[in-house]
Enzyme design. Structure first.
Site, PDB file in Angstrom:
ATOM      1  N   HIS A  16       0.824  -1.717  -0.064  1.00 31.28           N
ATOM      2  CA  HIS A  16      -0.209  -0.106  -0.064  1.00 31.28           C
ATOM      3  C   HIS A  16       0.467   1.099   0.106  1.00 31.28           C
ATOM      4  O   HIS A  16       0.721   2.135  -0.559  1.00 31.28           O
ATOM      5  CB  HIS A  16      -0.449  -0.220   0.628  1.00 31.28           C
ATOM      6  CG  HIS A  16      -2.181  -1.216   1.277  1.00 31.28           C
ATOM      7  ND1 HIS A  16      -1.939  -2.057   2.868  1.00 31.28           N
ATOM      8  CD2 HIS A  16      -2.858  -1.626   0.867  1.00 31.28           C
ATOM      9  CE1 HIS A  16      -2.786  -2.775   2.606  1.00 31.28           C
ATOM     10  NE2 HIS A  16      -3.852  -2.172   0.681  1.00 31.28           N
ATOM     11  N   ARG A  89      -1.885  -6.000  -8.172  1.00 31.94           N
ATOM     12  CA  ARG A  89      -1.008  -6.997  -8.323  1.00 31.94           C
ATOM     13  C   ARG A  89      -0.557  -8.125  -9.284  1.00 31.94           C
ATOM     14  O   ARG A  89       0.653  -8.211  -9.942  1.00 31.94           O
ATOM     15  CB  ARG A  89      -1.441  -7.925  -6.532  1.00 31.94           C
ATOM     16  CG  ARG A  89      -0.455  -6.886  -6.034  1.00 31.94           C
ATOM     17  CD  ARG A  89      -1.313  -7.112  -4.250  1.00 31.94           C
ATOM     18  NE  ARG A  89      -2.582  -8.153  -4.076  1.00 31.94           N
ATOM     19  CZ  ARG A  89      -3.581  -7.291  -3.199  1.00 31.94           C
ATOM     20  NH1 ARG A  89      -2.725  -7.975  -1.995  1.00 31.94           N
ATOM     21  NH2 ARG A  89      -4.634  -8.144  -3.786  1.00 31.94           N
ATOM     22  N   SER A 127      -2.651  -7.767   2.958  1.00 34.05           N
ATOM     23  CA  SER A 127      -2.930  -7.638   4.170  1.00 34.05           C
ATOM     24  C   SER A 127      -3.763  -9.067   5.400  1.00 34.05           C
ATOM     25  O   SER A 127      -3.008  -9.674   6.069  1.00 34.05           O
ATOM     26  CB  SER A 127      -4.194  -6.626   4.755  1.00 34.05           C
ATOM     27  OG  SER A 127      -3.878  -5.319   4.415  1.00 34.05           O
TER      28      SER A 127
END
Ligand code: PNS
Length: 151
Positions: A16, A89, A127
């Site tokens: 991020h 990604r 995450s």
């Protein structure tokens, strides 16, 4: 140009941060907007997620940390913003991201989603993976900015 970078940020990762840093060099003002959704279980509270983001972005003067509840399009309208940033990604992100971008555009035709491709060194990071490694006792310091002792 002003842009919103929305997400759960539970927690913020180097991936991020990489997006935030690179986008902040391209826009005048970047609002990082944390989703406040009490019905979505998060490991970090809203306050912790905001605190972490503020800590890791304090060196970027044009980055603001905020939060929103409800529809992202409503928040963007409230903040007078018609540009949304999302990170990509891998191909696996694409389907969900495209659906979200199209739904948001359907709700508000003014709203454009711009995708920033993540740096290859962070393409594996999420995450969820950070939380999973931490849950099984792995060393997450290389994955996650360890500012809170929660993980
Ligand atoms: O970091 P995430 O969990 O991939 O972020 C997803 C987020 C917060 C951007 C998305 O779930 C969202 O915008 N939620 C708010 C509700 C909404 O507007 N939904 C319609 C668009 S799918």
């Amino acid at each position: 140009m002003k842009a919103v970078y929305p997400g759960s940020f539970d927690p913020v990762t180097y991936g991020h941060l990489d997006i935030i840093e690179r986008v902040s060099k391209k826009v005048e003002h970047l609002i990082v907007a944390v989703l406040n959704n009490p019905s979505k279980k998060s490991v970090f509270s809203l306050e912790e997620r905001i605190q972490l983001l503020k800590e890791v972005t304090k060196e970027f003067p044009n980055v603001e940390i905020d939060y929103f509840s409800g529809l992202l399009t409503d928040y963007a309208t409230k903040r007078n913003c018609t540009t949304m940033i999302r990170g990509l990604r891998a191909v696996s992100d694409f389907e969900y991201e495209m659906q979200m971008a199209l739904v948001n555009k359907k709700i508000n035709n003014e709203l454009e989603t711009l995708f920033m491709v993540s740096s290859s060194k962070y393409a594996y990071l999420s995450s969820s993976i950070v939380k999973e490694v931490a849950m099984f006792g792995g060393n997450i310091s290389v994955l996650f900015l360890k500012l809170l002792n929660k993980l």
